[in-house]
Design an enzyme around this catalytic site. Structure first.
Site, PDB file in Angstrom:
ATOM      1  N   TYR A   3       0.864  -1.189   0.000  1.00  0.00           N
ATOM      2  CA  TYR A   3       0.000   0.000   0.000  1.00  0.00           C
ATOM      3  C   TYR A   3       0.895   1.231   0.000  1.00  0.00           C
ATOM      4  O   TYR A   3       1.904   1.279   0.704  1.00  0.00           O
ATOM      5  CB  TYR A   3      -0.894   0.021   1.243  1.00  0.00           C
ATOM      6  CG  TYR A   3      -1.633   1.338   1.413  1.00  0.00           C
ATOM      7  CD1 TYR A   3      -2.893   1.514   0.851  1.00  0.00           C
ATOM      8  CD2 TYR A   3      -1.059   2.405   2.113  1.00  0.00           C
ATOM      9  CE1 TYR A   3      -3.565   2.723   0.987  1.00  0.00           C
ATOM     10  CE2 TYR A   3      -1.730   3.613   2.247  1.00  0.00           C
ATOM     11  CZ  TYR A   3      -2.981   3.766   1.682  1.00  0.00           C
ATOM     12  OH  TYR A   3      -3.640   4.961   1.815  1.00  0.00           O
ATOM     13  N   GLU A  49      -3.302   7.652  -4.062  1.00  0.00           N
ATOM     14  CA  GLU A  49      -3.353   6.406  -3.297  1.00  0.00           C
ATOM     15  C   GLU A  49      -3.248   5.233  -4.265  1.00  0.00           C
ATOM     16  O   GLU A  49      -4.058   5.126  -5.193  1.00  0.00           O
ATOM     17  CB  GLU A  49      -4.650   6.309  -2.493  1.00  0.00           C
ATOM     18  CG  GLU A  49      -4.709   5.065  -1.615  1.00  0.00           C
ATOM     19  CD  GLU A  49      -5.983   5.018  -0.778  1.00  0.00           C
ATOM     20  OE1 GLU A  49      -5.880   5.006   0.460  1.00  0.00           O
ATOM     21  OE2 GLU A  49      -7.080   4.982  -1.376  1.00  0.00           O
TER      22      GLU A  49
END
Length: 396
Positions: A118, A206
């Site tokens: 992530y 993101e």
């Protein structure tokens, strides 16, 4: 302003970030043609079909599926396009899917196992610095990781005046447990990602997941990008990526009229001049036992046309049971606002919800007399507490 996944990937690629390649399709036939083109360009034999909506958690709602042949590409694309996709980040009605991204399969076999990470870039308002947040637990909701395994989340703060330094990119790669080619690839990826974030005036990038492929390439398999709308005048090409179909139609209409409007879930409509006063008015409504139905800042020129436009926007919400107009007459005179309210009310005919008007500032006393003697079903107030009491009264 939010971007679709495919738009975010195009933006990333323009700054040298390696991406999972894909082609957008608006119907099943275009999806098959896109799959054939991807196969010829990349050699992929399987394809990932991804719904393009402004919401996360698409896979949980059936918006991301793997197709192992062209027949499955056609079937899956036909199923997803046109569906109302419900995810943890949408309303119960979901969002209609107008297009899908046909993407290459990047989880191919090789010398090592693929790994998912992530990574996001955003502003840390507490320190005034940009921040890269990253974790070895890619492919999962970052909220779940933060709650259950917070020690697996790392942050790297970057001084915006200096930019990302080489040792910081290396530290990210080191904390993710990488070595060799994958380590070098990750440092390039992080540096390019941060450059994309700053050069595009974004408020959020993101990537979940960032993938280390079986042959040690680092690439963005997904992308969620939010651009700072206040900086779009510097990026005409990015402004053209706006998809109005994905936005609240009332907010879009309000924006076209020059009104700052945010739709909320309450029962009391707000019409205010100034963002600070608008926030205080929302607090006032909650203290009176109601819930604000919107944030609406009409700005400094609250004339009849602008007030009428604001009325119409507020009344599009069927949940509104009362309207509170709270204006401070600094630049604009209160009597002009009061006359605007009266004229707008008459132009619209009968308004079935109670209206409370609180005007304070220049010519406030004249404004109150205008409202009180208008013969309209409008309640006037001078003080904050008085307005709150009247909101409570009409709601009960």
């Amino acid at each position: 302003m939010n971007l679709h996944e495919y738009q975010g990937k195009e933006l990333l690629s323009s700054f040298g970030v390696r991406i999972q390649r894909g082609i957008v399709a608006k119907n099943a036939k275009e999806a098959v043609d896109a799959a054939k083109q991807l196969t010829s360009e990349t050699g992929t034999s399987w394809h990932v079909i991804k719904a393009q909506v402004h919401a996360g958690g698409r896979g949980k709602g059936g918006g991301v599926k793997l197709a192992k042949n062209l027949q499955e590409v056609e079937e899956i694309a036909g199923q997803i396009i046109g569906m109302n996709l419900v995810t943890p980040q949408t309303s119960a009605e979901g969002k209609k899917v107008h297009q899908v991204l046909i993407a290459e399969d990047v989880y191919y076999p090789g010398d090592s196992e693929p790994e998912e990470y992530y990574m996001s870039v955003l502003l840390n308002r507490g320190t005034g610095k940009n921040m890269i947040m990253y974790s070895t637990e890619g492919g999962m909701d970052i909220e779940t990781v933060a709650e259950e395994t917070p020690h697996l989340i790392f942050t790297e703060e970057i001084d915006p005046a200096i930019g990302i330094l080489p040792f910081q990119a290396r530290r990210v790669a080191f904390n993710l447990g990488l070595s060799g080619t994958a380590f070098k690839e990750m440092t390039k990826f992080v540096t390019a990602l941060y450059t994309a974030y700053t050069k595009s005036d974004a408020s959020l990038f993101e990537i979940n997941p960032v993938l280390k492929t079986s042959d040690d390439k680092i690439m963005a398999v997904d992308s969620k990008v939010t651009l700072d709308a206040n900086a779009l005048y510097r990026h005409r090409d990015l402004a053209e990526m706006r998809d109005l179909r994905e936005e609240n139609p009332i907010e879009v209409e309000a924006g076209s009229l020059g009104l700052n409007y945010v739709d909320l879930d309450g029962n009391v409509g707000c019409m205010v001049n100034g963002a600070g006063l608008a926030m205080a008015t929302m607090d006032l409504i909650k203290q009176a036992g109601g819930e604000p139905a919107n944030f609406l800042d009409v700005g400094g020129t609250a004339d009849a046309a602008r007030v009428e436009a604001a009325f119409k926007i507020i009344l599009k919400d069927p949940n509104v049971k009362a309207i509170l107009i709270n204006i401070f007459g600094g630049i604009v005179r209160c009597d002009r606002v009061a006359q605007g309210v009266i004229d707008a009310y008459k132009n619209m005919g009968n308004i079935e919800v109670p209206i409370i008007v609180r005007l304070q500032g220049t010519n406030a006393d004249v404004a109150k007399d205008l409202i009180d003697n208008s013969g309209l079903d409008v309640l006037s107030a001078t003080e904050f507490k008085e307005a709150a009491d009247k909101v409570q009264e009409v709601l009960s």
